[in-house]
Design an enzyme around this catalytic site. Sequence first.
Site, PDB file in Angstrom:
ATOM      1  N   LYS A  14       0.827  -1.213   0.000  1.00 55.44           N
ATOM      2  CA  LYS A  14       0.000   0.000   0.000  1.00 55.44           C
ATOM      3  C   LYS A  14       0.866   1.269   0.000  1.00 55.44           C
ATOM      4  O   LYS A  14       0.621   2.188  -0.779  1.00 55.44           O
ATOM      5  CB  LYS A  14      -0.928   0.020   1.228  1.00 55.44           C
ATOM      6  CG  LYS A  14      -1.868  -1.177   1.300  1.00 55.44           C
ATOM      7  CD  LYS A  14      -2.797  -1.092   2.500  1.00 55.44           C
ATOM      8  CE  LYS A  14      -2.109  -1.229   3.850  1.00 55.44           C
ATOM      9  NZ  LYS A  14      -1.646  -2.584   4.197  1.00 55.44           N
ATOM     10  N   ARG A  89      -9.344   0.276   9.672  1.00 54.40           N
ATOM     11  CA  ARG A  89      -8.895  -1.093   9.947  1.00 54.40           C
ATOM     12  C   ARG A  89      -9.969  -1.911  10.660  1.00 54.40           C
ATOM     13  O   ARG A  89      -9.737  -3.067  10.978  1.00 54.40           O
ATOM     14  CB  ARG A  89      -7.632  -1.057  10.803  1.00 54.40           C
ATOM     15  CG  ARG A  89      -6.356  -1.192   9.983  1.00 54.40           C
ATOM     16  CD  ARG A  89      -5.169  -1.058  10.916  1.00 54.40           C
ATOM     17  NE  ARG A  89      -4.044  -1.837  10.517  1.00 54.40           N
ATOM     18  CZ  ARG A  89      -3.024  -1.355   9.810  1.00 54.40           C
ATOM     19  NH1 ARG A  89      -3.010  -0.122   9.382  1.00 54.40           N
ATOM     20  NH2 ARG A  89      -2.001  -2.130   9.536  1.00 54.40           N
ATOM     21  N   ARG A 128      11.670  -6.862   4.531  1.00 56.34           N
ATOM     22  CA  ARG A 128      11.665  -5.428   4.824  1.00 56.34           C
ATOM     23  C   ARG A 128      12.281  -5.181   6.206  1.00 56.34           C
ATOM     24  O   ARG A 128      12.986  -4.206   6.414  1.00 56.34           O
ATOM     25  CB  ARG A 128      10.230  -4.899   4.768  1.00 56.34           C
ATOM     26  CG  ARG A 128      10.116  -3.414   4.981  1.00 56.34           C
ATOM     27  CD  ARG A 128       8.725  -2.906   4.647  1.00 56.34           C
ATOM     28  NE  ARG A 128       7.766  -3.150   5.711  1.00 56.34           N
ATOM     29  CZ  ARG A 128       6.456  -2.864   5.642  1.00 56.34           C
ATOM     30  NH1 ARG A 128       5.942  -2.356   4.546  1.00 56.34           N
ATOM     31  NH2 ARG A 128       5.658  -3.103   6.651  1.00 56.34           N
ATOM     32  N   ARG A 134      12.023  -1.323  11.404  1.00 60.77           N
ATOM     33  CA  ARG A 134      10.719  -1.436  12.071  1.00 60.77           C
ATOM     34  C   ARG A 134      10.692  -2.685  12.936  1.00 60.77           C
ATOM     35  O   ARG A 134      10.780  -3.797  12.425  1.00 60.77           O
ATOM     36  CB  ARG A 134       9.595  -1.521  11.024  1.00 60.77           C
ATOM     37  CG  ARG A 134       9.192  -0.181  10.464  1.00 60.77           C
ATOM     38  CD  ARG A 134       8.090  -0.310   9.445  1.00 60.77           C
ATOM     39  NE  ARG A 134       6.895  -0.995   9.940  1.00 60.77           N
ATOM     40  CZ  ARG A 134       5.737  -1.004   9.291  1.00 60.77           C
ATOM     41  NH1 ARG A 134       5.624  -0.370   8.139  1.00 60.77           N
ATOM     42  NH2 ARG A 134       4.703  -1.650   9.787  1.00 60.77           N
ATOM     43  N   ARG A 146       0.056  -9.599  13.107  1.00 61.14           N
ATOM     44  CA  ARG A 146      -0.535  -8.505  12.326  1.00 61.14           C
ATOM     45  C   ARG A 146      -1.458  -9.070  11.232  1.00 61.14           C
ATOM     46  O   ARG A 146      -2.542  -8.538  10.988  1.00 61.14           O
ATOM     47  CB  ARG A 146       0.560  -7.645  11.714  1.00 61.14           C
ATOM     48  CG  ARG A 146       1.197  -6.730  12.754  1.00 61.14           C
ATOM     49  CD  ARG A 146       2.581  -6.283  12.356  1.00 61.14           C
ATOM     50  NE  ARG A 146       2.619  -5.550  11.113  1.00 61.14           N
ATOM     51  CZ  ARG A 146       3.711  -5.424  10.357  1.00 61.14           C
ATOM     52  NH1 ARG A 146       4.846  -5.979  10.736  1.00 61.14           N
ATOM     53  NH2 ARG A 146       3.673  -4.734   9.249  1.00 61.14           N
TER      54      ARG A 146
HETATM   55  P1  ADP Z   1       1.281  -2.603   7.973  1.00 65.54           P
HETATM   56  O1  ADP Z   1       0.039  -2.325   7.177  1.00 65.54           O
HETATM   57  O2  ADP Z   1       2.421  -3.091   7.138  1.00 65.54           O
HETATM   58  O3  ADP Z   1       1.019  -3.431   9.200  1.00 65.54           O
HETATM   59  P2  ADP Z   1       1.274   0.109   8.983  1.00 65.54           P
HETATM   60  O4  ADP Z   1       2.428   1.014   8.907  1.00 65.54           O
HETATM   61  O5  ADP Z   1       0.032   0.446   8.227  1.00 65.54           O
HETATM   62  O6  ADP Z   1       1.865  -1.267   8.520  1.00 65.54           O
HETATM   63  O7  ADP Z   1       0.827  -0.116  10.501  1.00 65.54           O
HETATM   64  C1  ADP Z   1       1.764  -0.463  11.497  1.00 65.54           C
HETATM   65  C2  ADP Z   1       1.069  -0.554  12.848  1.00 65.54           C
HETATM   66  O8  ADP Z   1       0.496   0.734  13.193  1.00 65.54           O
HETATM   67  C3  ADP Z   1      -0.115  -1.516  12.945  1.00 65.54           C
HETATM   68  O9  ADP Z   1       0.298  -2.843  13.192  1.00 65.54           O
HETATM   69  C4  ADP Z   1      -0.901  -0.901  14.112  1.00 65.54           C
HETATM   70  O10 ADP Z   1      -0.306  -1.220  15.360  1.00 65.54           O
HETATM   71  C5  ADP Z   1      -0.726   0.594  13.916  1.00 65.54           C
HETATM   72  N1  ADP Z   1      -1.831   1.144  13.094  1.00 65.54           N
HETATM   73  C6  ADP Z   1      -1.741   1.659  11.844  1.00 65.54           C
HETATM   74  N2  ADP Z   1      -2.946   2.044  11.390  1.00 65.54           N
HETATM   75  C7  ADP Z   1      -3.845   1.785  12.384  1.00 65.54           C
HETATM   76  C8  ADP Z   1      -5.254   1.905  12.534  1.00 65.54           C
HETATM   77  N3  ADP Z   1      -6.016   2.417  11.550  1.00 65.54           N
HETATM   78  N4  ADP Z   1      -5.833   1.521  13.698  1.00 65.54           N
HETATM   79  C9  ADP Z   1      -5.101   1.016  14.681  1.00 65.54           C
HETATM   80  N5  ADP Z   1      -3.762   0.833  14.614  1.00 65.54           N
HETATM   81  C10 ADP Z   1      -3.133   1.195  13.477  1.00 65.54           C
END
Ligand code: ADP
Length: 190
Positions: A14, A89, A128, A134, A146
């Site tokens: 994404k 989410r 990654r 990260r 996740r």
């Molecule tokens: P990925 O989609 O690769 O898991 P992101 O950078 O989108 O990576 O998200 C990393 C972390 O940030 C998630 O595992 C969560 O803990 C937090 N996070 C991101 N977006 C949200 C959301 N909309 N609601 C709750 N937690 C979120």
Amino acid sequence: MKNLVLFGPPGAGKGTQATFLKDTYNLIHISTGDVFRYNIKNKTDLGILAKSFMDKGELVPDHVTIDMLNAEVAKNLDSNGFIFDGFPRNTLQADALDELLKSHETEVSAMIALEVDDEVLVQRLLKRGETSGRPDDANESVVRNRIKIYYKQTAILKNYYFDASKYYGVNGVGSVEDITERLKAVINNL
Ligand code: ADP
């Protein structure tokens, strides 16, 4: 305004695709994960709170995430629209997004999902993790957690947007350029 929800499991690509699409369509890219990571780096209260959830691969509490998203949107109301990456989410966040956009007299134009097999995701994320710094990418059980949470809470949103005739699925396996072209083909037809 054109408001796109870029959707898919962790590691679907994404963020990579949003970088290209925001320039092509002149949209504001809001990645909730990036905003949290920025706050973690700067040791803000939001960052300290978010980190305690993110390091375990869990979702940050909804009210915290929704307030943060509202603030990011409010900063960019004069734009052509948004690419939402990592939000919503779960259904509560999807309702909050509808409400927020409605209050600004606009709406979600489409949810575009990048479709990728789970084992490909795990391999991409661990790779990654070798360079991204990260912590949530470096550990296989956090990565799998996740993906598990994605299927438990997030994947259901496909139905939410499908029922509103706003869901578009795109094959997320292939070269970055090919996938960008697939996404553009959908967006140009909206
Ligand atoms: P990925 O989609 O690769 O898991 P992101 O950078 O989108 O990576 O998200 C990393 C972390 O940030 C998630 O595992 C969560 O803990 C937090 N996070 C991101 N977006 C949200 C959301 N909309 N609601 C709750 N937690 C979120």
